[in-house]
Design an enzyme around this catalytic site. Structure first.
Site, mmCIF file in Angstrom:
data_model
loop_
_atom_site.group_PDB
_atom_site.id
_atom_site.type_symbol
_atom_site.label_atom_id
_atom_site.label_comp_id
_atom_site.label_asym_id
_atom_site.label_seq_id
_atom_site.Cartn_x
_atom_site.Cartn_y
_atom_site.Cartn_z
ATOM 1 N N GLY A 142 0.891 -1.431 0.346
ATOM 2 C CA GLY A 142 0.013 0.021 0.275
ATOM 3 C C GLY A 142 0.686 0.998 0.103
ATOM 4 O O GLY A 142 1.979 0.961 0.477
ATOM 5 N N CYS A 143 -0.158 2.286 -0.439
ATOM 6 C CA CYS A 143 1.212 3.507 -0.862
ATOM 7 C C CYS A 143 1.145 4.205 0.887
ATOM 8 O O CYS A 143 2.371 4.552 1.007
ATOM 9 C CB CYS A 143 0.002 4.882 -1.500
#
Lengths: 340, 340, 340, 340
Positions: D145-146
């Protein structure tokens, strides 16, 4: 090709570094500025760490001509003209991104309020809107202005086709703040730009004579254009909204054909079915053009958009560099618009 | 005066709450919407906690007429026309901020693509650009559109003076996103608006016939205007950049006099020496106007700016309310532009 | 009350003009700055045309004391301390918005890197966080800093209740650009701020000792806080995100009660059920506070938001002015958050 | 390598098109979505005209496996898990950018509130933070995930060195709006985001367990982290501001050495002398990290920044693709940060 960049810490200079870093036929061998001599570029601009760690050198034409095969001048107008003389005298290839070699001396002095380059040096330069200029064998390039590029690409096809009333041209152009350069002033302070929209230099912008001069190549009857410039609260991007009256009504298809005739084989100019927006082109060398004709008023609206730092400055300079050197014009310029 | 607001959760409705909260002659007695019935407005909009904690009621004309002395309709176009009928039938004062009562039925249906109000109800309404309309004794007000307000205030003085070529009018208008309302769409998603500039509804914006109709009151020869609308990446503010050709050249002083004649006693319209920017007026009910004439092209550029939610919607509605009721037109509208 | 504003062309000075223009018990009788003497304020700031057309005077304490009953100093830190002396010597009421009279001399010199005010003058000043200070009979006010106001209002209730581990306080504060003042620098250039988020003065911000000093009034055991400051790409607004470890777990209801006990009768501090956002308060004098407790980490997150120019500067100065003078604290401060 | 992209019209999918278009070892052979089947991608997104004019196909795993050598899933969480099964069953290489294959089923269901992938399929996936994962021979990648990428890159070196109090970790993370996806909601409407700063999903963000799980690989004693997420009014960029207490004081040099040990041979992670800002990395695959230690509070602040769509999504996916396939990890990822 070994290249040097003078004025590397300005916006156009930094953008040249960014573009040439990924250019397979170019190597940046030296970078030059009037300040921060001896510092690594990436110490001052940490985003370039590991990308361009070259030291900044003072501007010295002799040393540049020893190291490089071509020089980009990304200095402000008024500075470039003095720097250019040595290179021209030595017949050393040069691309000037400033306004110093775009206009005859008299027009330059009137619109820039500065002393002009000498006529003999000016005579050596070619004004190079990439899509309309044959650059083979040229050694001295006057790279077009950002607003000028957007307006000329939008209007030239109409002039070539003699489709419009020449006294009717009105261009409402808007630019992001990088177009105004990095100098500090109240007008570039964040608080004054954000949530605002400011029209400036109305009827006085120095790109006006440049546009008129280029358009006159396609219809010498043209005398004046009405041209306004405003600052959008964004960093990058120019939109030129052009209003013209048609000599006689044209269908959407006819206008499309007229534009496609001009740009069919021009990779970086795209004719769009819808009016383009800034997001179409930001981060790329594309110029997108769209239009809509309004029968009740007989007004054709043509909208062109570019990234002012790329197609409007460093990108077109690289495109001209490619054309001068006989490379594919797309070399180093294939970045896709960032869009998001 | 006791007032009710219908459509309170739209942008114009919320702005009415904000303005009327500080209006010494008005008391908001009920607020109405089609959703969130029974909730406190400040539960949904916590910024209003302690300011407007009224519960949202369903729309019920009978109950409104029992509680209030006047109703503001801040509902979308197409909704207001149905709500208005009961109030008109009962001769109950009403100010409609939507577009439903500004145009004759045929024009409305063509430009809004919706069924129009009946002619008999339409006949009761007065279109009220505050600076040009006598509202004494009026009971039913069609409040002008935001773009229309900006364009009309800029152009009427030129028409009154018969100073311009009527076929030359081009308006390049720009608005912040609140002008597009709170409906969710790709075109209002942050990512698509930010760092962008988008021209929309070119030659099709529904304020075009409204402007033409109002301008024709001042010169019936006018037939069409060229009008473009674009979205600026800001929340509030409209700039209308108007380009017109003069019948004969005028000095800056003559043009200034022409505008000052029209607005000398109009508090909310200010003639500025410099071209105004959005910051001049945001947060206030002011409309600022500036201009510049360009002899080579014979084009006069007139720039007007307003806060689209105030002078372009809720503020002008309150101003009209004041004028209808015989209050000082400035009552409740003295907020200074926030500027920063 | 007749009031004078010194430093009128700074952001806080302009905001004082905006707020006091609508204050029924105050009249601005003179405005002062170090530049543009003799110009009308509205010539320099056309948004004030018709609102404040006073001429800018040089700073002259004698003339101020003749005309006015109280003076606001909205000058930069380092300037206010010299200007204050005459007024203090004459026992003339003064509200200083700068940091010059908030700290003892030794702390001031360490954190501001400037020569401090004399101890005898400092002793006359009262640091006035409006909600926690009794201002009756006070004549010399040190108005709190913007970040300090946001952090103190969020943390004091927890200290009063002795609810937290004093070594655990971490404040991640963010401000819009007006907080950085109108001085020109690369860090305030639009291009460098827009689309960016920059942490600055980490562990070195001059509001740190001010906050510690105020918090120590409520728990003298407190020694240090971890405090970071960053610039948001907006004009107005501060959010202070405070992370603290609880001595023992507390329910949401218990924490709510703890905050409501402190602020039940404080109009301008609102305890919100949801975490507040900047839009809650921009354009108003409100400070909104919300919180969420996370059992697994035992961390309570408290978020407070203010408009840095209003509750964080000019608004709190007017609130303090009201409290000093015995007016309702809300006088002139009833603007509703603009929200949109 | 021939590749297919599923979910091409989402932000991550479009960014994959952008990056892979200039990747010398990859060719996009098909693009897939659930809407607009049969349309050319560039008809829907005119910025891609001449760049990617492929038609959008429906999602059909059989046809993808016939045409391509590897598939990228850029679909939302909850969708990818169903699409993945066919490919896993056929042992066909797949990189999933969603959250569906990052967590064990129980954690996934708790934090995502959706039905989890089956354990047998989950067991085939490798969570691939590029700098810390050996991808040779791997066929099924769960792309991080970012927020997780930004936090993990900042914190892992401290855990490896056992330098910090594990109960002290607080991460205040901020993201631009592309991180929230293109779904329409009030929280992504321009008017609600612009000039605002909003904290959301506090203590509930689905990247929390992902970060904890990855950090536990480096110190199994870690149990929880305090993690907040907020929306910055920008399109791209994440900053993770991490606050940790040191076990014992460390000099700036010691901390620098600790980080450089981890990242000396990692091209895309740069240790900066100054705290990095978003502009350092936007438009590139870089993660920049900086820090500052504050002796009075014993808090080390570590700041990491990434472009959420590149290093936080599509760029890291391409980096993982390169590593899986044995290409240079930089292939196709050499774009310089746009900076301006």
């Amino acid at each position: 090709m070994k290249v040097s960049i003078v004025g590397v810490t300005g916006y156009s200079g930094l953008e040249l570094v960014r573009l040439l870093n990924n250019h397979k036929n170019a190597e940046i061998v030296s970078i030059h500025a009037s300040k921060d001599i001896g510092s690594s570029l990436s110490d001052i601009y940490p985003y370039l760490k590991g990308i361009c760690d070259l030291k900044i050198d003072a501007v010295d034409s002799q040393s540049i001509m020893e190291k490089a095969d071509l020089v980009f001048l990304a200095t402000p107008s008024g500075v470039a003209k003095d720097l250019a003389c040595d290179f021209v005298a030595a017949d050393f290839p040069l691309i000037d991104l400033s306004g110093d070699h775009r206009l005859p001396a008299s027009l330059y002095e009137r619109w820039y309020q500065k002393t002009a380059q000498t006529d003999s040096v000016l005579a050596r330069f070619t004004y190079a809107l990439s899509e309309y200029t044959d650059l083979k064998g040229k050694r001295f390039i006057a790279n077009p202005g950002c607003y000028a590029t957007a307006a000329e690409l939008a209007l030239i096809p109409l002039l070539k086709a003699q489709a419009i009333d020449l006294t009717s041209i009105i261009v409402d152009a808007k630019s992001g703040l990088t177009g105004a350069g990095k100098a500090l002033s109240a007008s570039s302070h964040f608080v004054n730009v954000h949530d605002n929209y400011v029209t400036y230099k109305l009827n006085r912008h120095q790109h006006i004579p440049e546009i008129v001069q280029e358009l006159q190549l396609f219809d010498s009857q043209l005398q004046h254009i009405q041209f306004s410039t405003s600052l959008l609260p964004v960093n990058r991007g120019i939109m030129a909204t052009c209003y013209v009256k048609l000599k006689q009504p044209l269908s959407h298809e006819a206008i499309t054909a007229l534009y496609q005739d001009c740009y069919a084989d021009k990779f970086f100019v795209r004719i769009q079915q819808e009016l383009p927006e800034l997001h179409n082109v930001i981060g790329s060398n594309f110029a997108d053009i769209g239009f809509a004709y309004n029968p009740p008023t007989n007004v054709l609206t043509v909208v062109s958009v570019i990234d002012n730092l790329i197609k409007g400055a460093a990108g077109q300079a690289v495109q001209n560099f490619n054309l001068m050197c006989g490379f594919d014009e797309k070399t180093g310029l294939l970045a896709v618009p960032s869009y998001l």
